[in-house]
Motif scaffolding. Sequence first.
Motif, short mmCIF file in Angstrom:
data_model
loop_
_atom_site.label_atom_id
_atom_site.label_comp_id
_atom_site.label_asym_id
_atom_site.label_seq_id
_atom_site.Cartn_x
_atom_site.Cartn_y
_atom_site.Cartn_z
N SER A 196 8.40 1.26 0.79
CA SER A 196 8.02 2.59 0.33
C SER A 196 6.86 2.46 -0.65
O SER A 196 6.62 1.40 -1.23
CB SER A 196 9.20 3.29 -0.32
OG SER A 196 9.60 2.60 -1.46
N GLN A 197 6.15 3.59 -0.84
CA GLN A 197 5.00 3.56 -1.74
C GLN A 197 5.47 3.50 -3.20
O GLN A 197 6.49 4.09 -3.56
CB GLN A 197 4.15 4.82 -1.54
CG GLN A 197 3.63 4.98 -0.13
CD GLN A 197 4.56 5.80 0.73
OE1 GLN A 197 5.55 6.34 0.23
NE2 GLN A 197 4.29 5.89 2.00
N LYS A 198 4.70 2.77 -3.99
CA LYS A 198 5.02 2.68 -5.41
C LYS A 198 3.76 2.97 -6.20
O LYS A 198 2.67 2.52 -5.86
CB LYS A 198 5.49 1.26 -5.74
CG LYS A 198 6.97 1.10 -5.99
CD LYS A 198 7.28 -0.32 -6.35
CE LYS A 198 8.34 -0.39 -7.40
NZ LYS A 198 8.69 -1.75 -7.79
N ILE A 199 3.94 3.70 -7.30
CA ILE A 199 2.85 3.98 -8.22
C ILE A 199 3.29 3.51 -9.59
O ILE A 199 4.31 3.97 -10.10
CB ILE A 199 2.54 5.49 -8.28
CG1 ILE A 199 2.24 6.02 -6.87
CG2 ILE A 199 1.36 5.75 -9.20
CD1 ILE A 199 2.23 7.53 -6.80
N TYR B 108 -0.96 0.81 -7.33
CA TYR B 108 -0.13 1.36 -6.26
C TYR B 108 0.03 0.33 -5.16
O TYR B 108 -0.78 -0.59 -5.02
CB TYR B 108 -0.74 2.67 -5.72
CG TYR B 108 -2.14 2.53 -5.20
CD1 TYR B 108 -3.24 2.68 -6.07
CD2 TYR B 108 -2.39 2.26 -3.87
CE1 TYR B 108 -4.53 2.55 -5.59
CE2 TYR B 108 -3.68 2.13 -3.38
CZ TYR B 108 -4.75 2.28 -4.25
OH TYR B 108 -6.03 2.15 -3.78
N THR B 109 1.09 0.47 -4.40
CA THR B 109 1.37 -0.47 -3.32
C THR B 109 1.78 0.30 -2.07
O THR B 109 2.24 1.45 -2.13
CB THR B 109 2.51 -1.43 -3.69
OG1 THR B 109 3.68 -0.66 -4.04
CG2 THR B 109 2.13 -2.31 -4.87
N ASN B 110 1.60 -0.37 -0.95
CA ASN B 110 2.09 0.11 0.34
C ASN B 110 1.47 1.44 0.77
O ASN B 110 2.11 2.22 1.47
CB ASN B 110 3.62 0.25 0.33
CG ASN B 110 4.30 -1.08 0.14
OD1 ASN B 110 3.77 -2.11 0.53
ND2 ASN B 110 5.46 -1.06 -0.49
N LYS C 128 -6.18 -2.06 -5.23
CA LYS C 128 -5.21 -0.95 -5.26
C LYS C 128 -4.94 -0.55 -6.71
O LYS C 128 -3.78 -0.53 -7.18
CB LYS C 128 -3.93 -1.32 -4.53
CG LYS C 128 -4.12 -1.50 -3.04
CD LYS C 128 -2.79 -1.70 -2.32
CE LYS C 128 -2.98 -1.89 -0.83
NZ LYS C 128 -3.44 -0.68 -0.14
N GLN C 129 -6.03 -0.23 -7.38
CA GLN C 129 -5.92 0.04 -8.80
C GLN C 129 -6.97 1.07 -9.23
O GLN C 129 -8.09 1.09 -8.74
CB GLN C 129 -6.15 -1.26 -9.58
CG GLN C 129 -6.05 -1.13 -11.09
CD GLN C 129 -6.33 -2.45 -11.78
OE1 GLN C 129 -7.46 -2.86 -11.97
NE2 GLN C 129 -5.26 -3.14 -12.14
N SER C 130 -6.56 1.91 -10.18
CA SER C 130 -7.49 2.81 -10.84
C SER C 130 -7.41 2.57 -12.34
O SER C 130 -6.30 2.40 -12.89
CB SER C 130 -7.16 4.27 -10.54
OG SER C 130 -7.99 5.15 -11.28
N LEU C 131 -8.56 2.56 -12.99
CA LEU C 131 -8.60 2.47 -14.44
C LEU C 131 -9.13 3.79 -14.99
O LEU C 131 -10.08 4.37 -14.46
CB LEU C 131 -9.51 1.33 -14.90
CG LEU C 131 -9.10 -0.08 -14.46
CD1 LEU C 131 -10.11 -1.11 -14.95
CD2 LEU C 131 -7.70 -0.43 -14.95
N ALA D 62 -2.04 10.37 -10.12
CA ALA D 62 -1.40 10.98 -8.94
C ALA D 62 -2.17 10.55 -7.70
O ALA D 62 -3.40 10.53 -7.70
CB ALA D 62 -1.42 12.50 -9.05
N LEU D 63 -1.42 10.22 -6.68
CA LEU D 63 -2.01 9.76 -5.43
C LEU D 63 -1.73 10.73 -4.31
O LEU D 63 -0.65 11.33 -4.25
CB LEU D 63 -1.41 8.40 -5.02
CG LEU D 63 -2.12 7.16 -5.50
CD1 LEU D 63 -2.13 7.07 -7.01
CD2 LEU D 63 -1.46 5.94 -4.90
#
Lengths: 113, 110
Positions: B1-4, B25-27, B71-74, B91-92
């Motif tokens: 599942s997606q993870k934030i 975030y992943t997946n 898979k990253q935002s700063l 938020a994604l």
Amino acid sequence: DAMVIQNPRYQVTQFGKPVTLSCSQTLNHNVMYWYQQKSSQAPKLLFHYYDKDFNNEADTPDNFQSRRPNTSFCFLDIRSPGLGDAAMYLCATSRVQGDTEAFFGQGTRLTVV
Amino acid sequence: SQKIEQNSEALNIQEGKTATLTCNYTNYSPAYLQWYRQDPGRGPVFLLLIRENEKEKRKERLKVTFDTTLKQSLFHITASQPADSATYLCALDINNDMRFGAGTRLTVKP
């Protein structure tokens, strides 16, 4: 001027007694969302409407229902509130689904006694 | 599942410094990512949106980067002020629904 209005700001309800939270918007947005947020946690999406199309999240309990009688109004009904349902409930709108900002109301803080 | 995941629950910095908040975030491969500010007892307020084909976005003292490989935002706040103290949420877009991280509570001390 407030664009997404949630009423009431604070709601106290008894365990097991149905409660309705309301949200209205003056933005004429197609999409309306309901989120549940518990202390220090991420807002959790419960469901959303795209116009009249209702989309329920798979893990949203059956205890939670929603109605959208017209573009401007959306309601969250909790049929039998439990102690675990105490939270901040956030309503949000966006013009379309996807690549656009969302506008949130001030939230309704629900307490279950 | 997606993870934030947002890097830390709380971040304390001195006024005038740059605050840097992380969202991983992943997946999932979101088409865009948003940052919101939330004050205690209030609903989130939109700050910035960045799309997958954009590396960086700026708005006044705010800057957001989006690295789809990492898979990253700063999220950066330069010349921070005590009034910047709040919780910041990323938020994604996941299947056209907006999913949030738990947020980082920023405190800027005078």
